[in-house]
Design a protein around this motif. Structure first.
Motif, PDB file in Angstrom:
ATOM      1  N   VAL A  49       1.235  -1.153  -0.152  1.00 12.68           N
ATOM      2  CA  VAL A  49      -0.360   0.039  -0.004  1.00 12.68           C
ATOM      3  C   VAL A  49       0.807   1.596   0.048  1.00 12.68           C
ATOM      4  O   VAL A  49       0.292   2.504  -0.032  1.00 12.68           O
ATOM      5  CB  VAL A  49      -0.860  -0.189   1.029  1.00 12.68           C
ATOM      6  CG1 VAL A  49      -1.927  -1.128   1.010  1.00 12.68           C
ATOM      7  CG2 VAL A  49      -0.522   0.212   2.405  1.00 12.68           C
ATOM      8  N   GLN A 140      -6.721  -1.186   7.340  1.00  9.54           N
ATOM      9  CA  GLN A 140      -7.611  -1.263   6.623  1.00  9.54           C
ATOM     10  C   GLN A 140      -9.372  -0.527   6.834  1.00  9.54           C
ATOM     11  O   GLN A 140      -9.395  -0.614   5.545  1.00  9.54           O
ATOM     12  CB  GLN A 140      -7.590  -3.323   6.171  1.00  9.54           C
ATOM     13  CG  GLN A 140      -6.746  -3.592   5.340  1.00  9.54           C
ATOM     14  CD  GLN A 140      -6.600  -4.926   5.841  1.00  9.54           C
ATOM     15  OE1 GLN A 140      -6.758  -5.446   6.214  1.00  9.54           O
ATOM     16  NE2 GLN A 140      -5.824  -5.845   4.508  1.00  9.54           N
ATOM     17  N   GLN A 144      -7.975   2.629   3.981  1.00  5.93           N
ATOM     18  CA  GLN A 144      -8.589   1.655   2.689  1.00  5.93           C
ATOM     19  C   GLN A 144     -10.679   1.565   2.811  1.00  5.93           C
ATOM     20  O   GLN A 144     -10.779   1.396   2.134  1.00  5.93           O
ATOM     21  CB  GLN A 144      -8.163  -0.101   2.874  1.00  5.93           C
ATOM     22  CG  GLN A 144      -6.021   0.354   2.419  1.00  5.93           C
ATOM     23  CD  GLN A 144      -5.831   0.382   1.341  1.00  5.93           C
ATOM     24  OE1 GLN A 144      -5.442   2.169   1.383  1.00  5.93           O
ATOM     25  NE2 GLN A 144      -5.231   0.482   0.033  1.00  5.93           N
TER      26      GLN A 144
END
Length: 145
Positions: A49, A140, A144
């Motif tokens: 990422v 996450q 994300q």
């Protein structure tokens, strides 16, 4: 083995999000070369990422394409976050090493790792401190999503 409750921790989602948004380089203390280990999986995710990872491990020359250092004190480049996958008592020594530098902004102790004394010392050094949380799960959840 029972995991104590963290008495020092960041629970504010906005601050955690800000930590991820301002962090560029993460030293992974205890990054295993074994792809089945959580430290490897988390580091691979962080790398994928966009974070630069710096492996700290007593063996190996390269992990995930990055030069491996035997100890955090050997790392010459700037580090924004230290993400620890070792036993809680290692955090005491790690905070002492961090105190000798002026680049680290965040000490992150992974899921299942709590060291309130070391965390208090890190906070006194002006660091953000996160305990008993996973960087992958939190990233996450907060960034994300």
């Amino acid at each position: 083995m029972e995991c104590p409750m963290p008495t020092i921790n960041i629970n504010d989602a906005n601050l955690l999000r800000e930590i991820f948004e301002t962090t560029k380089t993460i030293a992974i203390i205890g990054l295993s070369p074994d792809p089945s280990k959580p430290s490897h999986q988390v580091a691979l995710y962080l790398q994928n990422v966009g974070f630069k990872i710096v492996p700290i491990y007593p063996k190996e020359e390269m992990i995930l394409g990055e030069k491996v250092y035997r100890s955090f004190s050997e790392v010459p480049e700037g580090i924004d976050m230290v993400d620890m996958f070792r036993k809680p008592q290692i955090a005491d020594e790690l905070v002492e090493e961090i105190a000798k530098r002026n680049d680290v902004k965040t000490l992150w102790l992974q899921l299942g790792i709590v060291n309130n004394e070391a965390s208090q010392k890190a906070r006194e050094l002006g660091l953000h401190v996160v305990q008993n949380r996973c960087t992958k799960i939190e990233h996450q959840r907060l960034v994300q999503s």
